[in-house]
Motif scaffolding. Structure first.
Motif, mmCIF file in Angstrom:
data_model
loop_
_atom_site.group_PDB
_atom_site.id
_atom_site.type_symbol
_atom_site.label_atom_id
_atom_site.label_comp_id
_atom_site.label_asym_id
_atom_site.label_seq_id
_atom_site.Cartn_x
_atom_site.Cartn_y
_atom_site.Cartn_z
ATOM 1 N N GLU A 165 34.921 30.382 32.126
ATOM 2 C CA GLU A 165 35.743 31.026 33.145
ATOM 3 C C GLU A 165 37.229 30.764 32.920
ATOM 4 O OE1 GLU A 165 34.517 33.100 35.090
ATOM 5 O OE2 GLU A 165 32.396 32.619 35.051
ATOM 6 N N SER A 185 45.128 35.028 35.088
ATOM 7 C CA SER A 185 43.754 35.008 35.603
ATOM 8 C C SER A 185 42.798 35.922 34.860
ATOM 9 C CB SER A 185 43.753 35.427 37.071
ATOM 10 O OG SER A 185 44.686 34.686 37.786
ATOM 11 N N PHE A 186 43.293 36.661 33.847
ATOM 12 C CA PHE A 186 42.437 37.683 33.248
ATOM 13 C C PHE A 186 42.019 37.357 31.825
ATOM 14 C CE2 PHE A 186 42.302 41.725 35.856
ATOM 15 C CZ PHE A 186 42.506 41.043 37.042
ATOM 16 N N GLU A 189 38.457 38.731 31.285
ATOM 17 C CA GLU A 189 38.071 40.004 31.905
ATOM 18 C C GLU A 189 37.563 40.980 30.848
ATOM 19 O OE1 GLU A 189 37.204 41.005 34.902
ATOM 20 O OE2 GLU A 189 37.997 38.996 35.206
ATOM 21 N N MET A 213 48.435 42.322 34.744
ATOM 22 C CA MET A 213 48.375 40.898 35.060
ATOM 23 C C MET A 213 49.168 40.077 34.046
ATOM 24 S SD MET A 213 46.816 40.584 37.872
ATOM 25 C CE MET A 213 46.604 38.815 37.955
ATOM 26 N N GLU A 216 52.861 40.662 34.770
ATOM 27 C CA GLU A 216 53.301 39.972 35.978
ATOM 28 C C GLU A 216 53.416 38.478 35.771
ATOM 29 O OE1 GLU A 216 50.855 41.084 39.266
ATOM 30 O OE2 GLU A 216 51.669 43.124 39.275
ATOM 31 N N GLU B 341 34.984 30.534 38.211
ATOM 32 C CA GLU B 341 35.244 31.953 38.486
ATOM 33 C C GLU B 341 35.884 32.153 39.858
ATOM 34 O OE1 GLU B 341 32.445 30.454 38.806
ATOM 35 O OE2 GLU B 341 30.860 31.609 39.774
ATOM 36 N N ARG B 346 42.134 25.351 41.317
ATOM 37 C CA ARG B 346 43.346 25.848 40.675
ATOM 38 C C ARG B 346 44.269 26.517 41.685
ATOM 39 N NH1 ARG B 346 41.938 29.910 36.771
ATOM 40 N NH2 ARG B 346 39.738 29.472 37.188
ATOM 41 N N TYR B 347 43.674 27.205 42.667
ATOM 42 C CA TYR B 347 44.496 27.879 43.669
ATOM 43 C C TYR B 347 44.412 27.098 44.971
ATOM 44 C CZ TYR B 347 43.571 31.521 40.224
ATOM 45 O OH TYR B 347 43.430 32.211 39.062
ATOM 46 N N HIS B 395 23.910 29.199 37.568
ATOM 47 C CA HIS B 395 25.228 28.622 37.655
ATOM 48 C C HIS B 395 25.260 27.368 38.494
ATOM 49 C CE1 HIS B 395 29.251 30.636 36.915
ATOM 50 N NE2 HIS B 395 29.452 29.357 36.967
ATOM 51 N N LYS B 460 34.986 37.457 41.051
ATOM 52 C CA LYS B 460 36.186 36.808 40.517
ATOM 53 C C LYS B 460 37.228 36.678 41.611
ATOM 54 C CE LYS B 460 39.583 37.441 36.809
ATOM 55 N NZ LYS B 460 39.274 36.418 35.833
ATOM 56 N N PHE B 462 41.400 35.637 41.853
ATOM 57 C CA PHE B 462 42.607 35.267 41.114
ATOM 58 C C PHE B 462 43.836 35.482 41.993
ATOM 59 C CE2 PHE B 462 43.946 39.622 40.192
ATOM 60 C CZ PHE B 462 42.758 40.324 40.305
ATOM 61 N N GLN B 463 44.950 34.919 41.530
ATOM 62 C CA GLN B 463 46.159 34.968 42.333
ATOM 63 C C GLN B 463 47.075 36.071 41.819
ATOM 64 O OE1 GLN B 463 47.751 31.053 42.475
ATOM 65 N NE2 GLN B 463 48.181 31.212 44.649
ATOM 66 N N GLU B 464 47.686 36.805 42.737
ATOM 67 C CA GLU B 464 48.626 37.828 42.328
ATOM 68 C C GLU B 464 49.636 38.016 43.453
ATOM 69 O OE1 GLU B 464 46.833 41.607 41.489
ATOM 70 O OE2 GLU B 464 48.597 42.341 40.469
ATOM 71 N N ASN B 465 50.889 37.850 43.147
ATOM 72 C CA ASN B 465 51.968 38.022 44.127
ATOM 73 C C ASN B 465 51.721 37.233 45.414
ATOM 74 O OD1 ASN B 465 53.221 39.794 42.406
ATOM 75 N ND2 ASN B 465 52.132 41.567 43.257
ATOM 76 N N TRP B 471 37.537 39.964 44.048
ATOM 77 C CA TRP B 471 36.752 41.099 43.551
ATOM 78 C C TRP B 471 35.299 40.861 43.899
ATOM 79 C CZ3 TRP B 471 38.476 42.177 37.791
ATOM 80 C CH2 TRP B 471 39.738 42.820 37.809
#
Lengths: 281, 650
Positions: A165, A185-186, A189, A213, A216, B341, B346-347, B395, B460, B462-465, B471
């Motif tokens: 991952e 993060s990708f 993917e 991604m 950014e 995943e 991490r976040y 998992h 999944k 993830f971090q964005e802005n 997802w």
């Protein structure tokens, strides 16, 4: 160091620059790659999804040639690497498969060679210190999004070389050659794989996400080990002009190999402006 | 002398359908030592048992064989029957002609012959049977409870109110366990620490309960009724007599711990007062992070008005003698490193259920206002994910963690109460709300609080802005879903408490492949471990919520009280004994015994038997090279006679 070398169809076709850069870098590192005689297609993408036994027998034929020669096998293409590892795993775990393969291609599985991708070759066999010592032109200021793709690290129990991952091994190599791997993060993917032929709308949207991604997160380029990822990312990026390079091309740049110009100019998205702006050429 | 009676049961047609019971009775009557044989439709029924009693008296029988079902079913029944008319219960034996004969054969002729052979063998056994009586051992009426969470606390109180002493051992600095870290409980939304604190105070004040905090089990010896246990109390570096819990030291400590870390409630510095709400607050120091041990910092020592800080304190070992043990070690959550995943670890804004509890708890730093960890913003969109690690054999763990469906509904409800304009999304596989009022609670949360339940898994995060992008898939709509959330709460799998496997080894009790302690029988003996005298309570045995843990703990406590209600314990007398003339003290039996029931007697130079530990498994009997060890009522002579009879009968 002598290794058997399985380029696979891509490296003889659409990914010639990957083949050339791999050979150039390995030569510089004192690694002799001997291409397998009479190798055949590994069956990736279409073969393994259509026929359960073809899935094994195609890579097994290559394994048969490699076992006979006896050197560990280097496989740059992520898809070929995946197929060969899966086949080897099946042969090791299942008596019945061993028997079937023996009947079909007269192959007595010995389990006497290792299959290596380029990250494994560089990290575990050559060693990061050797790489560091060969760096002439550190890729200073180059922000790299390390893109492993889905095939290199999965299924984790079989590939078993990095975290499925959140892999970090390619990032480590990038750091050694002076580039700056960005946190994003990708990394693993899906790029859409072989859907590029049948459903390019899906591929475009997936590739778009990956590139967005990376951008950014502040990356200048994306680095990959997979010819299929390269193809999708390089050709099908919607409204971007984002350069994609192979691991070995960046190594060649850092080693300041003169052959570099033969391969980094082969991409659809031209990486030269970015590299020039950072004074890396 | 003819003194054996044989009673052949038809078991309806279960036996009589395949075995010719009439002929069998006639033929068995002809055997040398048999005085009488009789068949009956249901021997275990009242008339059947009365028949046995009558015949014993009438025929002056002194040994009785019942040819019927497996001894695990009715051996006790029939032994009680013969005992009621004055026979020793060990002069009654079962010949199993159902499970071992009629049920597994079809040919009536051959089955009848086999039944006859089985009975003939048992006749040989019973001929040499001794009359036995149960072994009696004294019992120390004092219980040890390992783990001071809600289960341990309730077990302790129940045993103490029955009038017996309790030693309550807790690994952390204070009792209370996970329940003390929760905000509000589901169904009634009561304050969890408040509910528990009255119980904690009750335990602390009870004259029969000794609490040992910062303590762990080092070693266990002995057997039911007579355990000897070594307990290690870790140094707290604070003189608990002198400390009055003023808290000045905590303010001065330079080592602070982020509130969302997985520490117990109240642990904010290297020196801290656990669970500030409970009485008898005392400060303790965590040696692992305290700067005295690395840099020689003495800020707390300088500040303490009572001079209670003592960095020279050392761990102490004490021994306790107890008659019974309850293991109530609770649970922990699935390790976050394994959830790559979901970016957990991490976040900052991806947290687990216990962290969320702290986020909304009155004891959390943010007093009822929900603010996310990364930047302190009020989260407008929160995604809750169920079955993270649970029901995931690839998992995580394959089992259902059982409590998550309920607490996630509660979490989402509490969130909506704090942020009414916010939106809560819940990803679920299915909602398992079995329990009184449980499903109504979830339905109410969906309808009244407007929670958005999405059936599907998340692939999944993830971090964005500054957003956490989730997802997932909505399997009912058949569509992919993307949510830009401010906070994600993972309902991670419940796994056994850290160190559960090591404790299982020390106590010599078994645990399942995940580390939950095993009960003897999943249906009928759910609180007993396979080792006599050791009982299980709460999440140490399986994931369960508060009411279930309390019931389970009270069940274990009542088993302990039952054990303590008699001065002497009875033990099955089918144990081994040693012929002292033959034994050479070679010690092979000591090695093979799984119950530590064999021991070398240094003075007599023999391998003696601790009868109360012996479970009659026979391992040492077969291992003994001299045949010095024999099992009562199952001697080698009896076994060989049985074999001879079974193969020679025509």
């Amino acid at each position: 160091m002598i290794y058997s070398y399985y380029p696979g169809c891509s490296l003889h076709g659409s990914a010639k620059e990957y083949n050339h850069s791999t050979k150039a870098v390995c030569e510089k590192l004192g690694v002799e790659l001997r291409e397998l005689p009479d190798w055949i297609c590994c069956g990736a993408s279409s073969g393994h999804s259509l026929n359960k036994i073809l899935e094994i027998v195609l890579p097994a034929q290559n394994l048969k040639i490699a076992e006979k020669i006896g050197h560990d096998l280097v496989v740059p293409c992520a898809a070929c690497y995946n197929r060969l590892k899966v086949a080897k795993n099946e042969l090791r775990e299942k008596e019945e498969i061993r028997k079937q393969i023996k009947d079909l291609i007269n192959f007595d599985f010995q389990n006497n060679i290792e299959i290596l991708n380029l990250i494994e070759l560089i990290k575990n066999r050559i060693g990061l210190e050797t790489i560091r010592s060969k760096v002439v032109k550190p890729l200073k200021g180059l922000k790299v999004a390390c893109y492993y793709g889905c095939l290199l690290v999965r299924p984790p129990t079989i590939m078993d070389f990095d975290n499925p991952e959140h892999p970090m091994s390619l990032d480590e190599i990038m750091r050694v050659i002076g580039a700056e791997p960005i946190n994003w993060s990708f990394k693993t993917e899906c790029c859409g794989g072989s859907l590029s032929l049948s459903r390019d709308d899906i591929v475009k949207s997936l590739v778009g996400n990956i590139i967005r991604m990376a951008e950014e997160a502040g990356a200048h380029i994306i680095v990959t080990l997979c010819p299929l990822c390269m193809e999708n990312l390089d050709i099908r990026q919607p409204n971007y002009n984002f350069p994609i390079l192979y691991l070995t091309e960046l190594l060649a740049l850092a080693f300041n190999l003169k052959e570099s110009e033969n391969f980094i100019t082969k991409h659809i998205v031209n990486p030269l402006p970015v590299l020039e702006s950072l004074e890396l050429l | 002398m003819k003194n054996i009676g044989v009673f052949i049961c038809h078991c309806g047609i279960n036996i009589a359908g395949t075995v010719d019971v009439k002929r069998l009775a006639e033929e068995v009557t002809e055997f040398d030592d048999v005085k009488m044989a009789i068949d009956y439709v249901y021997m275990c029924s009242d008339p059947g048992q009365n028949l046995i009693k009558e015949k014993i008296k009438e025929q002056e029988l002194n040994k009785v064989i019942i040819a019927c079902c497996s001894p695990s079913l009715h051996e006790v029944t029939f032994r009680n029957t013969v005992q009621s008319v004055g026979l020793n219960p060990y002069q009654c034996e079962i010949a199993n002609i159902r499970e071992q004969c009629s049920w597994v054969h079809a040919d009536k002729q051959k089955a009848t012959q086999k039944a006859k052979e089985i009975i003939a063998a048992v006749i040989e056994k019973i001929k040499l049977n001794e009359s036995l009586s149960p072994i009696k051992v004294p019992v120390i009426k004092r219980a040890l409870i390992i783990g001071g969470g809600v289960s341990g606390i309730h077990a302790a109180l129940s045993i103490a109110y029955n009038g017996y002493e309790v030693v309550l051992v807790e690994r952390e600095a204070s009792i209370g366990g996970h329940m003390a870290e929760l905000s509000e409980t589901y169904l009634t939304q009561e304050c969890s620490p408040c509910l528990l604190s009255s119980k904690i105070v009750e335990v602390q004040n009870h004259p029969l309960i000794t609490i040992l905090t910062n303590s762990e089990i080092e070693e266990l010896d002995g057997y039911v009724g007579n355990f000897k246990v070594k307990i290690k109390t870790k140094a707290t570096f604070v003189d608990q007599e002198k400390c009055d819990g003023c808290g000045i030291c905590v303010e001065k400590c330079p080592v602070s711990i982020p509130w969302q870390s997985e520490e117990i409630s109240g642990k904010t510095r290297a020196i801290y007062i656990p669970y500030p709400q409970t009485i008898g607050n005392k400060a303790v120091i965590d040696k692992k992070i305290c700067k005295y041990f690395t840099e020689g910092c003495t800020k707390c020592k300088e500040a303490c008005p009572k001079n209670a800080i003592n960095f020279k304190q050392t761990d102490k070992i004490r021994e306790e003698a107890v008659g019974s043990i309850i293991v109530a070690t609770g649970y922990s959550l699935y390790p976050k490193e394994k959830l790559g995943e979901y970016g957990y670890g991490r976040y900052k804004d991806v947290i687990d259920g216990l962290q969320f509890e702290r986020l909304i708890s009155v004891w959390g730093q943010q007093n009822r206002e929900i603010r996310r960890p990364s930047d302190g913003k009020i989260p407008r969109e929160v995604v809750f994910i169920q079955c993270v690690g649970s029901r995931d054999p690839e998992h995580g763990v394959p089992y259902c963690s059982k409590i998550c469906c309920m607490y996630v509904a509660k979490h989402a409800k509490l969130y909506k109460q704090a942020v009414p304009e916010g939106q809560a999304y819940i990803f679920y596989i299915d909602v398992r709300a079995g329990g009184k009022g449980y499903d109504e609670f979830v339905q109410n949360a969906i309808e009244e609080d407007g929670l958005y339940y999405i059936r599907g898994k998340v692939s999944k995060i993830f971090q964005e802005n500054g957003k956490i992008i989730v997802w997932g898939v909505d399997t009912l709509a058949g569509r992919q879903i993307e949510i830009a959330a401010d906070l994600v709460v993972l309902a991670t799998a419940i796994i056994p408490s850290k160190g559960a496997k090591e404790l299982a080894n020390k106590l010599k009790i078994s645990s399942d492949e995940y580390g939950f302690f095993s009960e003897v029988h999943p249906k009928l003996r759910p609180v007993e471990s396979p080792t006599p005298g050791i009982y299980l309570a709460g999440c140490a045995q399986a994931p369960r919520d508060i009411p279930e843990s309390v019931s389970h703990a009270l069940g274990a406590a009542s088993k302990v009280a039952g054990l303590f209600s008699e001065d002497l314990l009875s033990h099955e007398p089918i144990v081994v004994w040693v012929d002292e003339d033959l034994c050479k003290a070679c010690g092979i039996c000591v090695e093979v015994c799984p119950y530590k029931a064999r021991e070398i007697d240094k003075w007599k130079k023999i391998a003696k038997v601790i009868e109360v530990l012996c479970q009659g498994c026979g391992a040492c009997v077969t291992a003994c090279p001299n045949s010095a060890t024999q099992q009562r009522n199952l001697t080698s002579k009896q076994v060989f006679n049985m074999i001879d009879a079974a193969i020679s009968i025509k």
